[in-house]
Design a protein around this motif. Structure first.
Motif, short mmCIF file in Angstrom:
data_model
loop_
_atom_site.label_atom_id
_atom_site.label_comp_id
_atom_site.label_asym_id
_atom_site.label_seq_id
_atom_site.Cartn_x
_atom_site.Cartn_y
_atom_site.Cartn_z
N LYS A 176 10.95 88.41 -92.76
CA LYS A 176 9.53 88.78 -92.92
C LYS A 176 9.02 88.56 -94.35
CE LYS A 176 9.10 89.75 -88.65
NZ LYS A 176 8.32 88.83 -87.80
N LEU A 223 8.37 94.21 -88.68
CA LEU A 223 9.63 94.40 -89.39
C LEU A 223 10.59 95.24 -88.55
CD1 LEU A 223 11.20 93.89 -92.04
CD2 LEU A 223 10.14 95.98 -92.94
N GLU A 234 11.88 93.05 -85.72
CA GLU A 234 12.87 92.08 -86.17
C GLU A 234 14.20 92.75 -86.45
OE1 GLU A 234 14.61 88.48 -87.11
OE2 GLU A 234 12.75 88.96 -86.03
#
Length: 211
Positions: free
Chosen positions: A30, A68, A71
Motif C-alpha cells: 500500500k 490496508l 491486504e
C-alpha cells in the motif's frame, strides 16, 4: 480455576513470524514504509484497527486504513499454514477438558480468521466459545471480551483466569476482575508482563494444570 480464557497469538500458537511478514508486506503493497519486526511484535495483542495507524509513517484516514486491513488479512492467509501450537499446548488443553474445565478464546483477531487458525492447528473443537475483535465495542485492554463470555455463559469471575503473553491481556483480565496468568513461553517482553503483576507467571503450558 474453572474457567480459562486464552489469548491466541503467542499464547496458544506461535504466530510472530506470520504476523510480521503479513504486516510488512501489507504496508509495502500500500506504499507505506514497512515497520520493523520488533515494532510489529510490540503491538501484537493490539487489534490492527488500532496498531496499524500507530505504525504508519504518515497519518492515515479510515479510507486509507480499510484497504490496508484487507491486504494484511490476505497476506496473513497466504502464510498462516506456518502457524503451530506451542509445545505441550494440545496435551495441556486436552487434560484441562478431561478435568472438566471450561475453555474459551479472547483474541484481538477478527473471529473469522480466528476460527480458521484454530482449525488449522487442531483446536476447532477444543473451546466452548470465542470472542474476537469484531464482537466487542472496546478492544483490549478493555474488559469487554471477558465480560462478554462471563455474561453469555453465566461464569463466576472468582473462578476465572485470563491467560496471555502480553501486558494487554493481563490488563484486560485485571479490568474484568478475574485472575491473570502471564504466558512467558510466548512473551515478546517477559519483563513487562512480570511488571504487570499477573496472578500467575507460567513458563510452560503444563503449569496451567496446577492453577
Amino acid at each position: 480455576m474453572q474457567n480459562f480464557f486464552f489469548d491466541f497469538d503467542s499464547t496458544l500458537a506461535d504466530t510472530k513470524r506470520v504476523a510480521v511478514v503479513a504486516t510488512q508486506q501489507a504496508f509495502l503493497t500500500k506504499g507505506l514504509t514497512a515497520p520493523a519486526a520488533n515494532v510489529v511484535v510490540s503491538y501484537m495483542g493490539v487489534p490492527i484497527e488500532v496498531s496499524f495507524a500507530k505504525m504508519a509513517d504518515r497519518p492515515l484516514t479510515p479510507a486509507d486504513l480499510e484497504p490496508l486491513f484487507q491486504e494484511f488479512r490476505r497476506q496473513y492467509a497466504l502464510a498462516d499454514g506456518e502457524i503451530q501450537p506451542f509445545d505441550g499446548m494440545l496435551d495441556t488443553l486436552a487434560a484441562l477438558k478431561t478435568a472438566g474445565k471450561r475453555l474459551f478464546v479472547v483474541s484481538s483477531k477478527h473471529s473469522t480468521p480466528l476460527r480458521r487458525n484454530l482449525a488449522q492447528i487442531g483446536m476447532e473443537t477444543t473451546f466452548e466459545a470465542l470472542c474476537g475483535s469484531d464482537m466487542v465495542a472496546h478492544y483490549k485492554p478493555a474488559p469487554d471480551g471477558i465480560l462478554n463470555l462471563l455474561d453469555r455463559f453465566e461464569l463466576d469471575p472468582a473462578q476465572s483466569v485470563m491467560i496471555g503473553d502480553a501486558i494487554y491481556d493481563i490488563q484486560m483480565g485485571q479490568n474484568a476482575h478475574v485472575a491473570t496468568a502471564g504466558a512467558l513461553w510466548g512473551a515478546a517482553d517477559p519483563t513487562a508482563v512480570k511488571n504487570q503483576q499477573p496472578t500467575y507467571l507460567l513458563r510452560h503450558p503444563k503449569q496451567l494444570l496446577i492453577i
